[in-house]
Design a protein around this motif. Sequence first.
Motif, short mmCIF file in Angstrom:
data_model
loop_
_atom_site.label_atom_id
_atom_site.label_comp_id
_atom_site.label_asym_id
_atom_site.label_seq_id
_atom_site.Cartn_x
_atom_site.Cartn_y
_atom_site.Cartn_z
N GLY A 124 -5.76 -0.49 -16.54
CA GLY A 124 -7.08 -1.11 -16.54
C GLY A 124 -7.29 -2.13 -15.44
O GLY A 124 -8.39 -2.65 -15.30
N ASP A 125 -6.25 -2.45 -14.66
CA ASP A 125 -6.41 -3.43 -13.58
C ASP A 125 -7.29 -2.89 -12.46
O ASP A 125 -7.43 -1.67 -12.30
CB ASP A 125 -5.03 -3.80 -13.01
CG ASP A 125 -4.33 -4.80 -13.90
OD1 ASP A 125 -4.93 -5.16 -14.92
OD2 ASP A 125 -3.19 -5.18 -13.58
N VAL A 126 -7.88 -3.82 -11.70
CA VAL A 126 -8.74 -3.43 -10.58
C VAL A 126 -8.11 -3.93 -9.29
O VAL A 126 -7.68 -5.09 -9.21
CB VAL A 126 -10.16 -4.02 -10.75
CG1 VAL A 126 -11.02 -3.65 -9.55
CG2 VAL A 126 -10.78 -3.53 -12.04
N ILE A 127 -8.04 -3.06 -8.29
CA ILE A 127 -7.55 -3.46 -6.97
C ILE A 127 -8.72 -4.04 -6.19
O ILE A 127 -9.78 -3.42 -6.10
CB ILE A 127 -6.95 -2.24 -6.24
CG1 ILE A 127 -5.70 -1.77 -6.97
CG2 ILE A 127 -6.62 -2.59 -4.80
CD1 ILE A 127 -5.02 -0.60 -6.32
N HIS A 128 -8.55 -5.25 -5.66
CA HIS A 128 -9.67 -5.90 -4.98
C HIS A 128 -9.66 -5.66 -3.48
O HIS A 128 -10.70 -5.63 -2.85
CB HIS A 128 -9.64 -7.40 -5.27
CG HIS A 128 -9.86 -7.68 -6.73
ND1 HIS A 128 -11.08 -7.51 -7.33
CD2 HIS A 128 -9.02 -8.07 -7.71
CE1 HIS A 128 -10.98 -7.80 -8.61
NE2 HIS A 128 -9.73 -8.13 -8.86
N LEU A 129 -8.46 -5.55 -2.91
CA LEU A 129 -8.38 -5.37 -1.45
C LEU A 129 -8.50 -3.88 -1.15
O LEU A 129 -7.59 -3.10 -1.41
CB LEU A 129 -7.03 -5.88 -0.94
CG LEU A 129 -6.88 -7.39 -0.89
CD1 LEU A 129 -5.42 -7.76 -0.67
CD2 LEU A 129 -7.74 -7.96 0.20
N THR A 130 -9.66 -3.48 -0.61
CA THR A 130 -9.82 -2.05 -0.32
C THR A 130 -10.37 -1.87 1.09
O THR A 130 -11.04 -2.75 1.63
CB THR A 130 -10.80 -1.39 -1.30
OG1 THR A 130 -12.06 -2.03 -1.17
CG2 THR A 130 -10.31 -1.46 -2.71
N GLN A 131 -10.09 -0.70 1.63
CA GLN A 131 -10.63 -0.34 2.95
C GLN A 131 -11.26 1.03 2.82
O GLN A 131 -10.67 1.94 2.23
CB GLN A 131 -9.49 -0.32 3.96
CG GLN A 131 -9.98 -0.28 5.38
CD GLN A 131 -8.83 -0.07 6.34
OE1 GLN A 131 -7.68 -0.37 6.03
NE2 GLN A 131 -9.13 0.46 7.50
N SER A 132 -12.46 1.16 3.38
CA SER A 132 -13.24 2.36 3.09
C SER A 132 -12.80 3.54 3.93
O SER A 132 -12.02 3.42 4.85
CB SER A 132 -14.72 2.09 3.35
OG SER A 132 -15.19 1.20 2.40
N SER A 133 -13.40 4.65 3.56
CA SER A 133 -13.15 5.91 4.26
C SER A 133 -13.68 5.82 5.68
O SER A 133 -14.69 5.17 5.95
CB SER A 133 -13.87 7.02 3.50
OG SER A 133 -13.85 8.20 4.22
#
Lengths: 158, 265
Positions: A124-133
Amino acid sequence: MRTIEIWVGVFVAGGLAALFMLAMQVSNLTSVGETDGYEIKARFDNISGLNVRSPVTMAGVRIGRVVDIDFDEKTFEAVVSMRIESQYDQLPEDSSASVFTSGLLGEKYIGLEPGGALDNLADGDVIHLTQSSLVLERLIGQFLFSQGSDDSKEGAEP
Amino acid sequence: MAIKGPAGWFQALGASALGFFERLGRGHLLLFSILGRLPALVPRFGLVVQQIYSVGVLSLLIILVSGLFVGMVLGLQGYYTLVDFGAEQSLGTVVALTLVRELGPVVAALLFAGRAGSALTAEIGLMKATEQLSGMEMMAVDPIKRTLAPRFLAGFLSLPLLAAIFSAIGIMGGYIVGVQLLGVDEGAYWSQMQNSVNFWDDIINGVIKSLAFGFVASWIAVFEGYDAVPTSEGVSRATTRTVVHTSLAVLGLDFILTALMFGEP
């Protein structure tokens, strides 16, 4: 009659063996495991090309699959749910997720980069650091734009 | 009886249409009476085993050889097409998906129609022409239960197995040509295949297709034999019709099934 029955037995066994080979060697039945493992979420600005069942990898090793893709109408972001296999339960909490392409025209997948936190990601955790396609058209557009502005600069300088 | 002029044209058209629907109706009646007698085969499964031998085991050689060569051709053609794009690593995917989704069930069914369906029709038609079927009825033996139902069930059960063998041997043929002769990486061949072939969407749908083809092919073969004009010319015509109609039915059904199964991503 006996030889006939033996041959029919060989035939049926061969057919079932062929089916078994197709199931085990050819398809991805062995690595399904949809129910075990834990689910984490990540929010991306753009995931174009990513599909349900796309692989989730860390250091190039597949550790899970995308199970659901949703659109958040409030933030206009894509919410991607990933199921990670239960044997990989030591991923740091501040890991980052990016959408990559395998090869120039290959399929999209999610690559996780480990962070340094002591706590681990849990269900259920959410990853905050993301990089888009990486959208190829946008990239080409930016390239052309910067080329064009370079040319105009060169023309203006002298 | 035959009228000249436009009325004659319409008469001919009407007669052929009525004949078509009559045959269609007779075919369905026979199918229902065969299906109704299938439970009676359970205690006498030996009859079915004997027919599986003549329908399935004897078709094994042609299935093995053509499966191997179809796979090898797919490997060769796929390689030459993909190498232009630098994507020869995907050869396993191409070979496996083509075989499992389409060529395995379809080509196996076409070969089955030529090898086993024609034999079934000729056998039943000759039984009818030499009045063996009437003889059975005289002895209070139901010819549908004794001869038609076991042959139908044997064909229905054999074709999926034959199609699976065809696909498996074809993938091996693609492996021989692609990996051993043309030098595609062995790991890439198998892993790309496993990544893109889905068990439920591809393999099970292929099996469902071959079940449908087995049903149609055995039904047409058995019906054409049973409905044949009991002369040598009639039997030869019925045999030809079996092969032609089965091939058409399989190809048409294949399009419909593919549209239903793979229509949505």
